[in-house]
Design an enzyme around this catalytic site. Structure first.
Site, short mmCIF file in Angstrom:
data_model
loop_
_atom_site.label_atom_id
_atom_site.label_comp_id
_atom_site.label_asym_id
_atom_site.label_seq_id
_atom_site.Cartn_x
_atom_site.Cartn_y
_atom_site.Cartn_z
N GLY A 7 36.04 13.04 21.65
CA GLY A 7 35.04 13.93 22.27
C GLY A 7 34.05 13.08 23.02
CB ALA A 10 25.69 14.66 25.78
N GLY A 12 29.20 11.60 22.57
CA GLY A 12 30.32 10.65 22.56
C GLY A 12 30.07 9.48 23.51
CB ALA A 127 22.27 12.76 25.03
CE LYS A 188 19.97 19.19 14.05
NZ LYS A 188 20.57 18.59 14.99
CG ASN A 192 20.97 23.28 14.38
OD1 ASN A 192 21.45 22.34 13.77
ND2 ASN A 192 20.40 23.10 15.55
CG ASN A 196 20.39 26.01 17.75
OD1 ASN A 196 19.30 25.47 17.53
ND2 ASN A 196 21.47 25.32 17.94
CD GLU A 268 27.83 23.07 18.16
OE1 GLU A 268 28.61 22.24 17.69
OE2 GLU A 268 26.65 22.79 18.45
P1 NAP Z 1 29.61 18.10 24.58
O1 NAP Z 1 28.83 17.38 25.64
O2 NAP Z 1 30.14 19.46 24.86
O3 NAP Z 1 30.82 17.12 24.17
C1 NAP Z 1 31.99 17.52 23.55
C2 NAP Z 1 33.13 16.86 24.34
O4 NAP Z 1 34.36 17.01 23.63
C3 NAP Z 1 33.33 17.51 25.72
O5 NAP Z 1 33.45 16.47 26.66
C4 NAP Z 1 34.66 18.27 25.55
O6 NAP Z 1 35.38 18.38 26.74
C5 NAP Z 1 35.38 17.36 24.57
N1 NAP Z 1 36.49 18.02 23.88
C6 NAP Z 1 36.66 19.33 23.54
N2 NAP Z 1 37.82 19.52 22.86
C7 NAP Z 1 38.40 18.29 22.76
C8 NAP Z 1 39.61 17.83 22.19
N3 NAP Z 1 40.48 18.67 21.59
N4 NAP Z 1 39.90 16.52 22.26
C9 NAP Z 1 39.06 15.65 22.88
N5 NAP Z 1 37.88 16.02 23.46
C10 NAP Z 1 37.57 17.34 23.40
O7 NAP Z 1 28.75 18.16 23.26
P2 NAP Z 1 27.59 17.16 22.77
O8 NAP Z 1 26.29 17.58 23.36
O9 NAP Z 1 28.02 15.74 22.96
O10 NAP Z 1 27.53 17.54 21.23
C11 NAP Z 1 28.52 17.16 20.30
C12 NAP Z 1 28.04 17.64 18.92
O11 NAP Z 1 26.83 16.98 18.59
C13 NAP Z 1 27.71 19.14 18.87
O12 NAP Z 1 28.00 19.67 17.60
C14 NAP Z 1 26.21 19.18 19.09
O13 NAP Z 1 25.59 20.35 18.55
C15 NAP Z 1 25.80 17.93 18.32
N6 NAP Z 1 24.52 17.37 18.76
C16 NAP Z 1 24.28 17.20 20.08
C17 NAP Z 1 23.05 16.67 20.47
C18 NAP Z 1 22.74 16.45 21.92
O14 NAP Z 1 21.58 16.09 22.21
N7 NAP Z 1 23.68 16.59 22.86
C19 NAP Z 1 22.10 16.32 19.51
C20 NAP Z 1 22.40 16.50 18.16
C21 NAP Z 1 23.62 17.03 17.79
P3 NAP Z 1 35.32 19.78 27.56
O15 NAP Z 1 33.88 20.00 27.87
O16 NAP Z 1 36.19 19.48 28.73
O17 NAP Z 1 35.88 20.82 26.63
O1 PAF Z 2 20.92 22.38 18.95
C1 PAF Z 2 19.82 21.95 19.36
O2 PAF Z 2 19.32 22.25 20.44
C2 PAF Z 2 19.08 20.93 18.48
O3 PAF Z 2 19.86 20.68 17.35
C3 PAF Z 2 17.66 21.36 18.06
C4 PAF Z 2 17.18 20.49 16.93
C5 PAF Z 2 17.56 22.82 17.70
C6 PAF Z 2 16.66 21.02 19.16
O4 PAF Z 2 16.83 21.73 20.35
#
Ligand code: NAP
Ligand code: PAF
Length: 310
Positions: A7, A10, A12, A127, A188, A192, A196, A268
C-alpha cells in the site's frame, strides 16, 4: 532488514522514504513497494520530507523479495487489508511479521489463520496525496504492539518483536513499543468514531465540532460502555478528554472520512463505527447515536455507489 511496504499511498510513501534514509553507520534496509497493479518500479515523491523534496524510485512487486521479507508493513485503508493480505499469504514466509498500520479495528478477524506474527500500530503522523505528490502535514508518534486478538501463544512470540520499534524509530521517529496496544487503539478508535462521521455529517473541519458538544458527549458515552465491556480500563472522562485533545490538536484538519465522502470514495466506517457496533452487539448493548451516524455514512456511500457502480 528485508521489508515490503504493502500500500503506497500517503503513509506507505512516508515509510518507503524513511526506511531508505538510514544513517551511513547502520546496515541499509532492503525495501520494496507492493502495488495492487504489479509494476517493476514505484516512484515516491514527497514535497516536504524532513524539510526537503524526496524523490526516488523503489523496486516493486518482486515475488522473491516478498518471500524473503522479514517485515510486511501494511499501509492500506482498513477495508483493503483482508483481501490484500489473504491474496499474498501463501507467498509470505511464516516468519515475516505483519504490521498493520491502519485506522479502525477488526481486520484481524478477517485474515485467514496465518502463522505469521501480527502487530498493530497506531500513528498520529498526518500526510496526504495530491496530484501524485505526498505532503507530510505533521510529525507524529507511532505506537506498536501485539493485540488481544492474537492467540496467547502467538502473543508471547510477538512480544519478542519489540526490537522492531527501535528499527522503525530510527527511520521515522517517534516509534514506541507498548505491551498493551489495545488501550491506545481503543482511544484512537473513539476519536475516529466521533470526529470522522461527525465532520462528514456537518461537512466541517475537526475544530468546528466544538459547536456539536452534545453529540460528541453522547457518542463518547456509548463508546465508553463498549470499551468497559471489552475490558479497557479507562473512565468516561478519560475518553472524552482524549477525543477533545485530538479535536483541538487537529482543529484545522479535514478528517479522512470527510475527504472520502467529498471525493465519493469508500470510507473506513465499517472498521470504525461498524467495529464498535459489532462489539456492542456481542455485549447486548444498544448504541442509538452511533447507529444513527453509521447509517448516515453508509447511506452516503450507497448514494455514490449507485451513481458510479464499479
Ligand atoms: P491511501 O493514500 O489511500 O493509501 C492506500 C494505498 O494502498 C493506495 O495507494 C491504494 O491504491 C493502495 N492499495 C489499495 N489496495 C491495494 C492492494 N490490494 N495492494 C496494494 N496496494 C493497494 O491511504 P493513507 O492515507 O496512506 O492511509 C493508510 C491507512 O493509514 C488508513 O487506514 C488511514 O486511515 C491510516 N492513517 C492515515 C493517516 C494520514 O495522515 N494519511 C494518518 C493516520 C492513519 P489505490 O488508491 O489505487 O486503490
Ligand atoms: O482519520 C483522520 O482524519 C484522523 O485519524 C483524525 C485523528 C481524526 C484527524 O483528522
Amino acid at each position: 532488514m528485508k521489508i515490503t511496504v504493502l500500500g503506497c499511498g500517503a503513509i506507505g510513501q512516508l515509510w518507503l522514504a524513511a526506511l531508505s534514509q538510514q544513517n551511513p553507520s547502520q546496515q541499509p534496509h532492503h525495501i520494496q513497494a507492493w502495488l495492487k497493479v504489479p509494476q517493476p518500479f514505484f516512484s515516491v515523491h514527497i514535497a516536504n520530507f524532513q524539510g526537503k523534496v524526496f524523490k526516488r524510485s523503489f523496486p516493486a512487486n518482486n515475488e522473491k523479495h516478498l518471500a524473503e521479507s522479514e517485515l510486511l508493513l501494511v499501509c492500506l485503508k482498513a477495508w483493503q487489508v483482508p483481501d490484500a493480505i489473504n491474496h499474498l499469504a501463501s507467498q509470505l514466509s511464516p516468519h515475516c511479521t505483519i504490521l498493520l498500520l491502519h485506522n479502525g479495528m477488526g481486520t484481524q478477524d478477517k485474515l485467514f489463520s496465518l502463522p505469521n506474527p501480527i502487530l498493530a500500530g497506531v500513528t498520529t503522523h498526518a500526510a496526504y496525496q495530491e496530484n501524485g505528490v505526498v505532503y507530510h502535514k505533521s510529525q507524529g508518534i507511532t505506537h506498536l504492539g501485539s493485540t488481544a486478538f492474537e492467540p496467547d501463544t502467538k502473543k508471547a512470540d510477538a512480544e519478542k518483536l519489540s526490537f522492531l520499534a527501535d528499527i522503525l524509530h530510527r527511520a521515522l521517529p517517534d516509534v514506541t513499543w507498548l505491551n498493551d496496544i489495545d488501550t491506545i487503539r481503543w482511544l484512537k478508535l473513539a476519536a475516529n468514531c466521533v470526529i470522522n462521521p461527525l465532520t462528514a455529517l456537518y461537512d466541517c473541519k475537526n475544530g468546528e465540532l466544538s459547536n456539536h458538544m452534545t453529540q460528541v458527549y453522547s457518542l463518547c458515552d456509548e463508546i465508553h460502555q463498549v470499551m468497559e465491556h471489552d475490558g479497557i480500563q479507562l473512565t468516561k472522562q478519560m475518553v472524552i478528554d482524549y477525543v477533545m485533545a485530538v479535536i483541538d490538536q487537529t482543529s484545522e484538519n479535514s478528517s479522512s472520512m470527510r475527504q472520502d465522502i467529498r471525493a465519493d470514495r469508500r470510507t473506513e466506517i465499517d472498521y470504525i463505527t461498524g467495529f464498535l457496533l459489532d462489539r456492542a452487539k456481542m455485549h447486548d448493548l444498544v448504541l442509538p447515536e452511533n447507529t444513527h451516524i453509521y447509517r448516515y455514512i453508509k447511506s452516503r456511500e450507497e448514494e455514490y455507489k449507485r451513481l458510479k457502480p464499479h
